[in-house]
Design a protein around this motif. Structure first.
Motif, short mmCIF file in Angstrom:
data_model
loop_
_atom_site.label_atom_id
_atom_site.label_comp_id
_atom_site.label_asym_id
_atom_site.label_seq_id
_atom_site.Cartn_x
_atom_site.Cartn_y
_atom_site.Cartn_z
N ARG A 38 -8.72 -7.86 -6.34
CA ARG A 38 -8.36 -6.93 -7.40
C ARG A 38 -6.92 -6.52 -7.30
N ALA A 40 -5.03 -2.95 -7.85
CA ALA A 40 -5.54 -1.58 -7.90
C ALA A 40 -4.40 -0.56 -7.96
N GLU A 74 -6.47 3.34 -9.95
CA GLU A 74 -6.63 4.33 -8.89
C GLU A 74 -5.87 5.60 -9.27
N TYR A 233 -7.68 8.09 -1.12
CA TYR A 233 -7.55 6.64 -1.33
C TYR A 233 -8.47 5.88 -0.37
N TRP A 255 -0.05 -0.58 3.78
CA TRP A 255 -1.40 -0.17 4.15
C TRP A 255 -1.89 -0.80 5.46
N1 GLU Z 1 -3.59 2.32 -5.29
C1 GLU Z 1 -3.11 1.67 -4.11
C2 GLU Z 1 -1.64 1.43 -4.24
O1 GLU Z 1 -1.15 1.42 -5.37
C3 GLU Z 1 -3.84 0.36 -3.95
C4 GLU Z 1 -3.78 -0.26 -2.63
C5 GLU Z 1 -4.82 -1.35 -2.57
O2 GLU Z 1 -4.62 -2.40 -3.20
O3 GLU Z 1 -5.85 -1.15 -1.94
O4 GLU Z 1 -0.95 1.28 -3.28
#
Ligand code: GLU
Length: 548
Positions: A38, A40, A74, A233, A255
């Motif tokens: 995905r 997101a 998100e 998150y 992340w």
């Molecule tokens: N909303 C998160 C971001 O924009 C998504 C990170 C993910 O792909 O899990 O960094």
């Protein structure tokens, strides 16, 4: 009070038990090896180049494995969301052929795993948070921001790790009675994970891009439900990617440090941990140091920058493909008739550190790409661009459509095409002299022959006596040779090199005079083709102008 009752008290009004959601979503029926992934984003504005790279990689990995690529929004940090943010994302990505099989669309959700917008999934998050509370894996926390800041100061002073863990996780120790009392007194609370990790214990992990690594376990009792009732998150990531059947979480490497926490969340929730692929950021050199390309500091981070410059979207895709897999560029060299979709991307060929953003390379790719287009395609793109950024030029292109296509076709559609246009903001610059409306002369770039009398001798009466529109290239060249010899120049370059003093100059000097007279420029594409397109009458007028 039982655990179930306390969970009801903490998160009241949940419509369904978590098992309802576990059963709601069908098993995905996909071929072996199919990647479900995905994109997101938080709907915070326009797509930037790093986000484009990430969504490009995700879409390719899903597509080439006959998997599923979906869009999840998100928006749990409601302060950051902007109006029409979602449509902007969809529109921007569409231009780059990044389309979703499933998820949020302009006309609502598509697919059986929705809702695909996090703010619409509150009941789902609460159902799973309740499950954790009942299983004694989560608890309410009444600490204020000030309490936490104070603890951080103490921790720093003592040289301890900061955060809400172990001894410092004070709300862990509240009794049921204390909790009820605080709730009845109207105190605000959040729900925290009751971490079962031990920071001194390590676990092994393998990221699809970065490879094997060892991490300390997570022992922080991180918030999972915030005081506004929305999930963090981390928590939403685990629930959503589990219920939506994500096989690979492909995301930006900011992340990567969250791996210990995320694998723990999946495990504590009783979910299978998905595969992770952390994509390295695009880097830029700034005062001798390398840093991540920044939305705020670097104009080239915004995709609109390339649009304004007139770099075709497909050229940007080719650049991103080059950045994505180290062997793409060579493959493209060897497979000139193929395109991005024919190439198989691999995680293990992606950069593990940062990738330098190379603007010159992008321009070069764009130049090569445009050089291979048909004249009609170049015309269409130049027109689209001009309509947006240069209405006057657009009017000319529309008025002289066939002629303009012929102009763009000079030295095009051949084995070694001319590479004059690298982006469409330069199209007018490269062709202006072919339009009488734009032919406003400032300077003539005369070269070796710059004496007025001599120039006149060469140009008059060339177009009356020698030039014939119907001559083919060879006949035309022979006539030019004849003319050259009569004027005391030579068309034999070898001879000229050996005895330059025997002649006034060479045929190159003579044709240069014609080139400059007709275009003002000493460097142009093929003169024969230019002359054919200008035609005798316009050339005569230009000679007159040049001789004035
Ligand atoms: N909303 C998160 C971001 O924009 C998504 C990170 C993910 O792909 O899990 O960094």
């Amino acid at each position: 009070m039982t655990r179930e009752e306390s969970a009801d008290l903490l998160l009241p009004g949940v419509k369904h038990d978590y098992s309802y959601y576990e059963n709601l979503y069908p098993q995905r029926n996909l071929p072996d090896g199919a990647i479900v992934t995905r994109y997101a984003p938080s709907p915070t504005g326009f797509i930037h180049i790093g986000a484009l790279l990430q969504s490009f990689i995700s879409s390719k990995m899903a597509k080439q494995s006959n998997g599923i690529f979906f869009l999840r929004i998100e928006d749990t940090d409601q302060k950051r969301s902007i109006d029409d943010g979602v449509n902007k994302i969809i529109r921007d990505l569409e231009k780059f052929d990044i389309v979703f099989d499933e998820g949020v669309t302009k006309d609502g959700d598509k697919g059986s795993y929705g809702p695909y917008t996090q703010s619409e999934r509150k009941d789902i998050y609460w159902a799973f948070a309740k499950k954790l509370i009942i299983e004694d894996k989560a608890y309410p926390c009444f600490c204020s921001k000030e309490d936490e800041a104070l603890d951080r100061e103490k921790q720093t002073a003592k040289g301890e790790r900061t955060g809400y863990y172990g001894y410092w996780a004070r709300c862990r120790r509240l009794t049921m009675e204390e909790v009820i009392e605080k709730i009845n007194a109207g105190e605000k609370y959040i729900i925290r994970l009751k971490s079962n990790g031990n920071f001194n214990r390590k676990f092994k992990f393998k990221d699809c891009v970065k490879g094997k690594a060892e991490f300390p376990e997570n022992d922080q009792d991180i918030p999972i439900i915030k005081s506004d009732g929305l999930p963090t998150y981390h928590f939403a990531h685990a629930i959503d990617d589990h219920l939506m059947g994500t096989t690979h979480v492909i995301r930006s490497d900011e992340w990567y440090p969250s791996i210990p926490l995320h694998t723990q969340l999946f495990t504590m929730l009783g979910f299978k941990v998905p595969k992770y692929a952390h994509i390295s950021p695009l880097m830029i050199e700034d005062n001798g140091t390398r840093r991540k390309i920044s939305k705020r500091k670097d104009p080239e981070a915004a995709v609109s920058f390339y649009h304004e410059k007139g770099i075709p979207n497909h050229a940007i895709m080719l650049y991103l493909a080059t950045v994505t897999n180290s062997n793409f560029e060579m493959w493209m060299e060897q497979n000139k008739d193929k395109d991005i979709d024919d190439f198989t991307f691999e995680f293990n060929k992606m950069a593990t550190g940062g990738t330098m953003f190379d603007y010159d390379k992008l321009i070069n790719i764009s130049k090569n790409y445009i050089s291979k287009l048909k004249a009609t395609e170049v015309y269409d793109m130049a027109l689209d661009y001009a309509k947006e950024y240069n209405q006057d030029f657009a009017s000319l292109l529309e008025k002289y459509k066939d002629y303009s296509i012929d102009v763009f076709n000079i030295e095009r559609e051949q084995k070694k095409p001319r590479k004059d246009i690298a982006y469409f903001s330069d199209a007018k610059n490269q062709t202006w002299y072919m339009y009488d409306e734009l032919f406003k002369v400032k300077d003539y770039d005369w070269q070796k022959i710059n004496d007025k009398k001599e120039i006149k001798l060469i140009l008059n009466p060339y177009f009356d006596d020698y030039y014939d529109m119907d001559d083919d290239k060879d006949i035309g060249f022979n006539k030019m040779k004849d003319r050259t010899e009569r004027l005391g120049y030579t068309s034999n370059m070898k001879e000229y090199k050996a005895n330059p003093d025997n002649y006034k100059g060479s045929i190159a000097d003579v044709s240069m005079v014609i080139r400059v007279a007709l275009t003002t420029l000493s460097m142009t594409p093929d003169l024969y083709e230019i002359m054919k397109l200008l035609g005798v009458e316009r050339m005569k007028k230009r000679v007159e102008m040049a001789l004035q």
